[in-house]
Design an enzyme around this catalytic site. Structure first.
Site, PDB file in Angstrom:
ATOM      1  N   ARG A 138     -15.406   3.264 -11.385  1.00  0.00           N
ATOM      2  CA  ARG A 138     -15.195   1.821 -11.555  1.00  0.00           C
ATOM      3  C   ARG A 138     -15.906   0.984 -10.499  1.00  0.00           C
ATOM      4  NH1 ARG A 138      -9.062  -0.422 -11.894  1.00  0.00           N
ATOM      5  NH2 ARG A 138      -8.840   0.349  -9.763  1.00  0.00           N
ATOM      6  N   ARG A 144      -1.686   7.023  -5.242  1.00  0.00           N
ATOM      7  CA  ARG A 144      -1.313   5.892  -6.114  1.00  0.00           C
ATOM      8  C   ARG A 144      -0.606   6.389  -7.370  1.00  0.00           C
ATOM      9  NH1 ARG A 144      -7.102   3.534  -6.453  1.00  0.00           N
ATOM     10  NH2 ARG A 144      -6.322   1.908  -7.825  1.00  0.00           N
TER      11      ARG A 144
HETATM   12  P1  AMP Z   1      -3.737  -2.772  -7.751  1.00  0.00           P
HETATM   13  O1  AMP Z   1      -4.930  -3.661  -7.638  1.00  0.00           O
HETATM   14  O2  AMP Z   1      -2.652  -3.360  -8.602  1.00  0.00           O
HETATM   15  O3  AMP Z   1      -4.104  -1.363  -8.131  1.00  0.00           O
HETATM   16  O4  AMP Z   1      -3.108  -2.673  -6.280  1.00  0.00           O
HETATM   17  C1  AMP Z   1      -3.846  -2.155  -5.194  1.00  0.00           C
HETATM   18  C2  AMP Z   1      -2.899  -1.784  -4.066  1.00  0.00           C
HETATM   19  O5  AMP Z   1      -2.207  -2.959  -3.621  1.00  0.00           O
HETATM   20  C3  AMP Z   1      -1.799  -0.793  -4.437  1.00  0.00           C
HETATM   21  O6  AMP Z   1      -2.226   0.551  -4.373  1.00  0.00           O
HETATM   22  C4  AMP Z   1      -0.758  -1.124  -3.364  1.00  0.00           C
HETATM   23  O7  AMP Z   1      -1.131  -0.608  -2.102  1.00  0.00           O
HETATM   24  C5  AMP Z   1      -0.862  -2.642  -3.288  1.00  0.00           C
HETATM   25  N1  AMP Z   1       0.024  -3.322  -4.277  1.00  0.00           N
HETATM   26  C6  AMP Z   1      -0.374  -4.099  -5.319  1.00  0.00           C
HETATM   27  N2  AMP Z   1       0.694  -4.558  -5.998  1.00  0.00           N
HETATM   28  C7  AMP Z   1       1.784  -4.065  -5.373  1.00  0.00           C
HETATM   29  C8  AMP Z   1       3.184  -4.159  -5.616  1.00  0.00           C
HETATM   30  N3  AMP Z   1       3.676  -4.863  -6.660  1.00  0.00           N
HETATM   31  N4  AMP Z   1       4.019  -3.505  -4.765  1.00  0.00           N
HETATM   32  C9  AMP Z   1       3.547  -2.802  -3.719  1.00  0.00           C
HETATM   33  N5  AMP Z   1       2.244  -2.646  -3.446  1.00  0.00           N
HETATM   34  C10 AMP Z   1       1.349  -3.281  -4.265  1.00  0.00           C
END
Ligand code: AMP
Length: 213
Positions: free
Chosen positions: A126, A171
């Site tokens: 990606r 993740r």
């Molecule tokens: P994402 O872009 O949604 O994949 O988020 C990237 C990273 O941001 C995640 O792996 C977490 O470290 C953090 N993160 C994003 N949203 C959340 C959430 N709702 N709760 C906790 N950590 C978050």
């Protein structure tokens, strides 16, 4: 209308959220984007969460709930697509309370199902446009040969620092352990709609439209 796009990393939540913004004029609230913005602008909070994000762990409930509350208080025209939030039961409870306080609630929670092999393929291939966030994939949707984003013409493309196999493992673990209980939580509330997130972007968009009809 307020909806949640729920699914593991790489399920296509961001891509589908952006389509819904374009097609329905809704507001996308992505906690991942907000946290990345905080990192780029070098805020205290951004510095605090950087290592946690790069490892693939979740940042604290307190931080992400605070971010969402701030955005909801600022106004969210057209209703909200929650993208990557909530990710824990505590966040889901907090969201329910925040929306209730505003006299509104959730209309649907779309669970996007994609098997782990496809997630790994999608995430390790990606990249995104640095200007508009359009998502590309080395295999299924390569960056155009003229080097320009098809959406905005931007020429800067980024790979996320957490889009590597090791972070992805963490993740995915966080998703199955802490986020997947939300499937049962929203099912019990009668809000859950599960769709196959594996197909072409347009096919998945149709499935979402059907689920929301
Ligand atoms: P994402 O872009 O949604 O994949 O988020 C990237 C990273 O941001 C995640 O792996 C977490 O470290 C953090 N993160 C994003 N949203 C959340 C959430 N709702 N709760 C906790 N950590 C978050």
């Amino acid at each position: 209308m307020n909806i949640i796009l729920l699914g593991p990393p790489g399920a296509g939540k961001g891509t589908q959220a952006r389509r819904l913004v374009d097609e329905r004029g809704m507001t996308q609230l992505s906690t991942g984007d907000m946290l990345r913005d905080a990192r780029t602008s070098g805020t205290n909070m951004g510095r605090k969460v950087a290592a946690v994000m790069d490892r693939g762990d979740l940042v604290t409930d307190e931080i992400v709930i605070g971010l969402i509350e701030e955005k909801l208080n600022g106004g969210v025209p057209g209703g909200v697509i929650f993208d990557g939030f909530p990710r824990t039961l505590a966040q889901a409870d907090a969201l329910g309370a925040l929306l209730a306080r505003k006299g509104t609630g959730l209309d649907a929670v779309i669970e996007m199902q994609v098997d782990d092999d496809a997630l790994v393929q999608r995430i390790t291939a990606r990249s995104t446009c640095g200007d508009c966030g359009e998502v590309y994939n080395d295999v299924s949707k390569p960056i155009p040969s003229d080097g320009k984003c098809t959406n905005c013409g931007g020429t800067q493309f980024n790979r996320r620092s957490d889009d590597n196999e090791e972070s992805l493992r963490t993740r995915l673990l966080a998703y199955y352990k802490l986020t997947s209980p939300l499937i049962g939580y929203y099912h019990a509330k009668g809000r859950l709609k599960s769709i196959d997130g594996l197909g072409e972007i347009g096919t998945v968009a149709d499935e979402i439209a059907n689920a929301l009809a």
